[in-house]
Write a protein that holds these residues in place. Structure first.
Motif, PDB file in Angstrom:
ATOM      1  N   ASN A  22       0.844  -1.194   0.000  1.00 39.57           N
ATOM      2  CA  ASN A  22       0.000   0.000   0.000  1.00 39.57           C
ATOM      3  C   ASN A  22       0.881   1.247   0.000  1.00 39.57           C
ATOM      4  OD1 ASN A  22       0.869   0.467   2.692  1.00 39.57           O
ATOM      5  ND2 ASN A  22      -0.856  -0.683   3.518  1.00 39.57           N
ATOM      6  N   ASN A  23       0.236   2.393  -0.121  1.00 39.89           N
ATOM      7  CA  ASN A  23       0.938   3.679  -0.112  1.00 39.89           C
ATOM      8  C   ASN A  23       2.055   3.754  -1.156  1.00 39.89           C
ATOM      9  OD1 ASN A  23      -0.711   4.384   1.963  1.00 39.89           O
ATOM     10  ND2 ASN A  23       0.854   4.330   3.560  1.00 39.89           N
ATOM     11  N   ASN A  24       1.839   3.073  -2.297  1.00 44.12           N
ATOM     12  CA  ASN A  24       2.790   3.098  -3.410  1.00 44.12           C
ATOM     13  C   ASN A  24       4.119   2.425  -3.100  1.00 44.12           C
ATOM     14  OD1 ASN A  24       1.018   4.613  -5.128  1.00 44.12           O
ATOM     15  ND2 ASN A  24       1.571   6.458  -3.978  1.00 44.12           N
ATOM     16  N   TYR A  25       4.174   1.632  -2.044  1.00 47.26           N
ATOM     17  CA  TYR A  25       5.361   0.855  -1.732  1.00 47.26           C
ATOM     18  C   TYR A  25       5.060  -0.621  -1.970  1.00 47.26           C
ATOM     19  CZ  TYR A  25       6.851   5.187   0.437  1.00 47.26           C
ATOM     20  OH  TYR A  25       7.188   6.493   0.658  1.00 47.26           O
ATOM     21  N   PHE A  26       6.128  -1.426  -2.084  1.00 48.77           N
ATOM     22  CA  PHE A  26       5.884  -2.836  -2.340  1.00 48.77           C
ATOM     23  C   PHE A  26       6.738  -3.711  -1.430  1.00 48.77           C
ATOM     24  CE2 PHE A  26       9.292  -1.665  -5.285  1.00 48.77           C
ATOM     25  CZ  PHE A  26      10.184  -2.722  -5.146  1.00 48.77           C
ATOM     26  N   ILE A  27       6.440  -5.005  -1.453  1.00 48.07           N
ATOM     27  CA  ILE A  27       7.071  -5.984  -0.582  1.00 48.07           C
ATOM     28  C   ILE A  27       7.918  -6.907  -1.447  1.00 48.07           C
ATOM     29  CG2 ILE A  27       6.652  -7.683   1.224  1.00 48.07           C
ATOM     30  CD1 ILE A  27       3.701  -6.570   1.227  1.00 48.07           C
ATOM     31  N   LYS A  28       9.126  -7.199  -1.015  1.00 43.16           N
ATOM     32  CA  LYS A  28      10.053  -7.995  -1.817  1.00 43.16           C
ATOM     33  C   LYS A  28      10.599  -9.163  -0.999  1.00 43.16           C
ATOM     34  CE  LYS A  28      14.299  -7.497  -4.564  1.00 43.16           C
ATOM     35  NZ  LYS A  28      15.338  -6.536  -5.033  1.00 43.16           N
ATOM     36  N   ASN A  29      10.636 -10.326  -1.648  1.00 40.82           N
ATOM     37  CA  ASN A  29      11.230 -11.532  -1.071  1.00 40.82           C
ATOM     38  C   ASN A  29      10.476 -12.002   0.177  1.00 40.82           C
ATOM     39  OD1 ASN A  29      13.176 -11.448  -3.084  1.00 40.82           O
ATOM     40  ND2 ASN A  29      14.661 -10.375  -1.799  1.00 40.82           N
ATOM     41  N   ILE A  30       9.388 -12.697  -0.068  1.00 34.55           N
ATOM     42  CA  ILE A  30       8.548 -13.261   0.987  1.00 34.55           C
ATOM     43  C   ILE A  30       8.679 -14.774   0.963  1.00 34.55           C
ATOM     44  CG2 ILE A  30       6.199 -13.456   1.889  1.00 34.55           C
ATOM     45  CD1 ILE A  30       5.607 -10.888   0.218  1.00 34.55           C
ATOM     46  N   TYR A  45      -2.915 -13.753  -0.070  1.00 31.89           N
ATOM     47  CA  TYR A  45      -3.328 -12.755  -1.051  1.00 31.89           C
ATOM     48  C   TYR A  45      -2.209 -11.751  -1.216  1.00 31.89           C
ATOM     49  CZ  TYR A  45      -5.776  -8.769  -3.098  1.00 31.89           C
ATOM     50  OH  TYR A  45      -6.134  -7.722  -3.911  1.00 31.89           O
ATOM     51  N   GLY A  46      -1.838 -11.464  -2.466  1.00 35.96           N
ATOM     52  CA  GLY A  46      -0.730 -10.550  -2.683  1.00 35.96           C
ATOM     53  C   GLY A  46      -0.998  -9.557  -3.790  1.00 35.96           C
ATOM     54  N   VAL A  47      -0.509  -8.350  -3.612  1.00 37.18           N
ATOM     55  CA  VAL A  47      -0.540  -7.310  -4.637  1.00 37.18           C
ATOM     56  C   VAL A  47       0.795  -6.578  -4.603  1.00 37.18           C
ATOM     57  CG1 VAL A  47      -1.566  -5.133  -5.373  1.00 37.18           C
ATOM     58  CG2 VAL A  47      -3.030  -6.967  -4.585  1.00 37.18           C
ATOM     59  N   ASP A  48       1.398  -6.414  -5.780  1.00 39.31           N
ATOM     60  CA  ASP A  48       2.653  -5.677  -5.911  1.00 39.31           C
ATOM     61  C   ASP A  48       3.725  -6.233  -4.982  1.00 39.31           C
ATOM     62  OD1 ASP A  48       1.353  -4.217  -7.771  1.00 39.31           O
ATOM     63  OD2 ASP A  48       1.230  -2.370  -6.628  1.00 39.31           O
ATOM     64  N   ILE A  49       4.033  -7.502  -5.191  1.00 29.79           N
ATOM     65  CA  ILE A  49       5.105  -8.150  -4.450  1.00 29.79           C
ATOM     66  C   ILE A  49       6.114  -8.700  -5.452  1.00 29.79           C
ATOM     67  CG2 ILE A  49       3.721  -8.669  -2.435  1.00 29.79           C
ATOM     68  CD1 ILE A  49       3.324 -11.453  -3.404  1.00 29.79           C
ATOM     69  N   GLU A  50       7.354  -8.715  -5.049  1.00 35.87           N
ATOM     70  CA  GLU A  50       8.435  -9.185  -5.922  1.00 35.87           C
ATOM     71  C   GLU A  50       9.199 -10.294  -5.215  1.00 35.87           C
ATOM     72  OE1 GLU A  50      12.520  -7.607  -8.120  1.00 35.87           O
ATOM     73  OE2 GLU A  50      11.102  -6.161  -7.267  1.00 35.87           O
ATOM     74  N   GLY A  51       9.094 -11.500  -5.771  1.00 34.63           N
ATOM     75  CA  GLY A  51       9.775 -12.630  -5.169  1.00 34.63           C
ATOM     76  C   GLY A  51       8.924 -13.295  -4.115  1.00 34.63           C
ATOM     77  N   LEU A  52       8.530 -14.555  -4.357  1.00 39.11           N
ATOM     78  CA  LEU A  52       7.654 -15.269  -3.430  1.00 39.11           C
ATOM     79  C   LEU A  52       8.052 -16.734  -3.409  1.00 39.11           C
ATOM     80  CD1 LEU A  52       5.080 -15.380  -1.618  1.00 39.11           C
ATOM     81  CD2 LEU A  52       3.773 -15.787  -3.719  1.00 39.11           C
ATOM     82  N   VAL A  53       8.266 -17.274  -2.217  1.00 44.48           N
ATOM     83  CA  VAL A  53       8.548 -18.701  -2.038  1.00 44.48           C
ATOM     84  C   VAL A  53       7.544 -19.254  -1.045  1.00 44.48           C
ATOM     85  CG1 VAL A  53      10.198 -20.441  -1.265  1.00 44.48           C
ATOM     86  CG2 VAL A  53      11.013 -18.424  -2.523  1.00 44.48           C
ATOM     87  N   ILE A  54       6.807 -20.279  -1.464  1.00 45.47           N
ATOM     88  CA  ILE A  54       5.890 -20.994  -0.565  1.00 45.47           C
ATOM     89  C   ILE A  54       6.246 -22.470  -0.684  1.00 45.47           C
ATOM     90  CG2 ILE A  54       3.499 -21.546  -0.014  1.00 45.47           C
ATOM     91  CD1 ILE A  54       2.702 -18.887  -1.280  1.00 45.47           C
ATOM     92  N   GLN A  55       6.700 -23.066   0.410  1.00 39.71           N
ATOM     93  CA  GLN A  55       7.208 -24.430   0.312  1.00 39.71           C
ATOM     94  C   GLN A  55       6.979 -25.210   1.610  1.00 39.71           C
ATOM     95  OE1 GLN A  55      11.367 -23.826  -0.587  1.00 39.71           O
ATOM     96  NE2 GLN A  55      11.877 -23.106   1.464  1.00 39.71           N
ATOM     97  N   ASN A  56       6.912 -26.539   1.422  1.00 37.15           N
ATOM     98  CA  ASN A  56       6.860 -27.471   2.552  1.00 37.15           C
ATOM     99  C   ASN A  56       5.693 -27.207   3.496  1.00 37.15           C
ATOM    100  OD1 ASN A  56       9.450 -28.436   1.614  1.00 37.15           O
ATOM    101  ND2 ASN A  56      10.394 -26.726   2.704  1.00 37.15           N
ATOM    102  N   SER A  57       4.602 -26.677   2.965  1.00 37.23           N
ATOM    103  CA  SER A  57       3.483 -26.263   3.811  1.00 37.23           C
ATOM    104  C   SER A  57       2.215 -27.025   3.437  1.00 37.23           C
ATOM    105  CB  SER A  57       3.260 -24.750   3.691  1.00 37.23           C
ATOM    106  OG  SER A  57       4.381 -24.039   4.170  1.00 37.23           O
ATOM    107  N   SER A  58       1.237 -27.001   4.324  1.00 37.22           N
ATOM    108  CA  SER A  58      -0.028 -27.700   4.122  1.00 37.22           C
ATOM    109  C   SER A  58      -1.171 -26.707   4.195  1.00 37.22           C
ATOM    110  CB  SER A  58      -0.221 -28.782   5.197  1.00 37.22           C
ATOM    111  OG  SER A  58       0.822 -29.738   5.140  1.00 37.22           O
TER     112      SER A  58
END
Length: 310
Positions: free
Chosen positions: A143-151, A170-183
């Motif tokens: 939000n506020n024109n900023y973004f999130i990187k490497n989650i 849920y994601g908007v304007d994010i750069e780099g995402l890893v989702i692993q080993n989860s249920s």
């Protein structure tokens, strides 16, 4: 023996261990965060705690940090209201969130990066009971024109108790995402239209880029998602690896729902999508590209034949 030159003495000390819990210096997680400095680790004993705002580069370790949340963990560190992250280099390890509690970003004053959720447990989630399109347990909306990187979401366990249409990530304007080993466990009700991971535009229809960079979703279980376990609305270039996931009891109809869906690939270029060695059980379709204006620049390496391109 005489000392004939200056003697410099260095004091040795052990860094203070910051602990939150009953009969500890801090009984409030927020008070411990306010006291901490960048780089500190905060240990949180078992118990039930209010939510908090993270505005420093710190690590939070719940009572069950580094313990598999799918096991019968006892003595959880349970958070009952929202966890707001407004800093880079944050690790949240081994806590439980319940009911309406979510991880979220609010009123960012700068870009943030390197956010890790490890060994966390989501129990009986009722987040998004009002069917809002931009609310989820892991609410990664910039939000506020900023973004999130490497989650990174790693070794987490998510259970959802509500039938209302909702999302887990849920994601908007994010750069780099890893989702692993989860249920990820949704609800068995086929009419509930619940989603798992969804990258979309904002409620008002605007987004700077949706998602970009490397996206890795691997070694996860998705069960009982009546609509879309993984759904992306793509705006720009990126590289995707969807590997070794198990999808069970997913999708409602043969023609419209799939385990992995890319929608409205607007202004896309050089997108590489690798969907490798996944298992689908009691589902209709593994992969689908939908409503794409131009898919000529989309590279898809698919090694299963459950594919539909519209």
């Amino acid at each position: 023996e005489n000392i004939n030159s200056d003697l410099i003495i260095y004091a040795l000390y052990e860094k203070e261990k910051i602990i939150v819990g009953e009969n500890q210096r801090f009984t409030s997680i927020q008070d411990a965060i306010d006291y901490a400095i960048d780089g500190d680790v905060i240990y949180i004993n078992e118990g039930t705690y209010d939510g908090f705002v993270i505005n420093k580069s710190i690590e939070l370790r719940g009572n069950n940090y580094n313990i598999d949340p799918k096991s019968n963990r006892n003595d959880e560190t349970t958070i009952i209201s929202d966890i707001i992250i407004n800093a880079s280099n944050v690790i949240i390890n081994g806590i439980e969130v319940i009911n309406k509690t979510k991880f979220t970003f609010d009123n960012l004053s700068s870009n943030v990066e390197n956010i890790k959720f490890e060994y966390c447990k989501v129990s009986n989630s009722t987040v998004n009971e009002n069917n809002a399109r931009d609310v989820a347990v892991f609410n990664l909306a910039s939000n506020n024109n900023y973004f999130i990187k490497n989650i990174t979401i790693d070794n987490c366990y998510i259970s959802k108790s509500q039938d209302a249409r909702s999302m887990i990530v849920y994601g908007v304007d994010i750069e780099g995402l890893v989702i692993q080993n989860s249920s990820f466990y949704g609800t068995a009700n086929k009419s509930s239209y619940n989603d798992g991971i969804k990258i979309d535009n904002k409620e008002n229809g605007n987004a700077s880029f949706g998602i970009k960079g490397n996206v890795i979703i691997k070694n996860n279980i998705f069960k009982n998602y009546s609509q879309y376990p993984i759904w992306f609305r793509q705006y720009s270039s990126g590289s995707y690896l969807i590997e070794n996931n198990t999808f069970e009891n997913v999708g409602q109809t043969l023609n419209t729902h799939s385990a992995v869906t890319f929608v409205s690939s607007i202004d896309c270029n050089n997108i590489e999508i690798n969907v490798l060695d996944n298992t689908i059980i009691n589902g209709y379709m593994l992969f689908r590209i939908d409503e794409s204006n131009d898919i000529s620049n989309i590279i898809c390496n698919i090694y299963l034949d459950l594919i539909k391109v519209l």
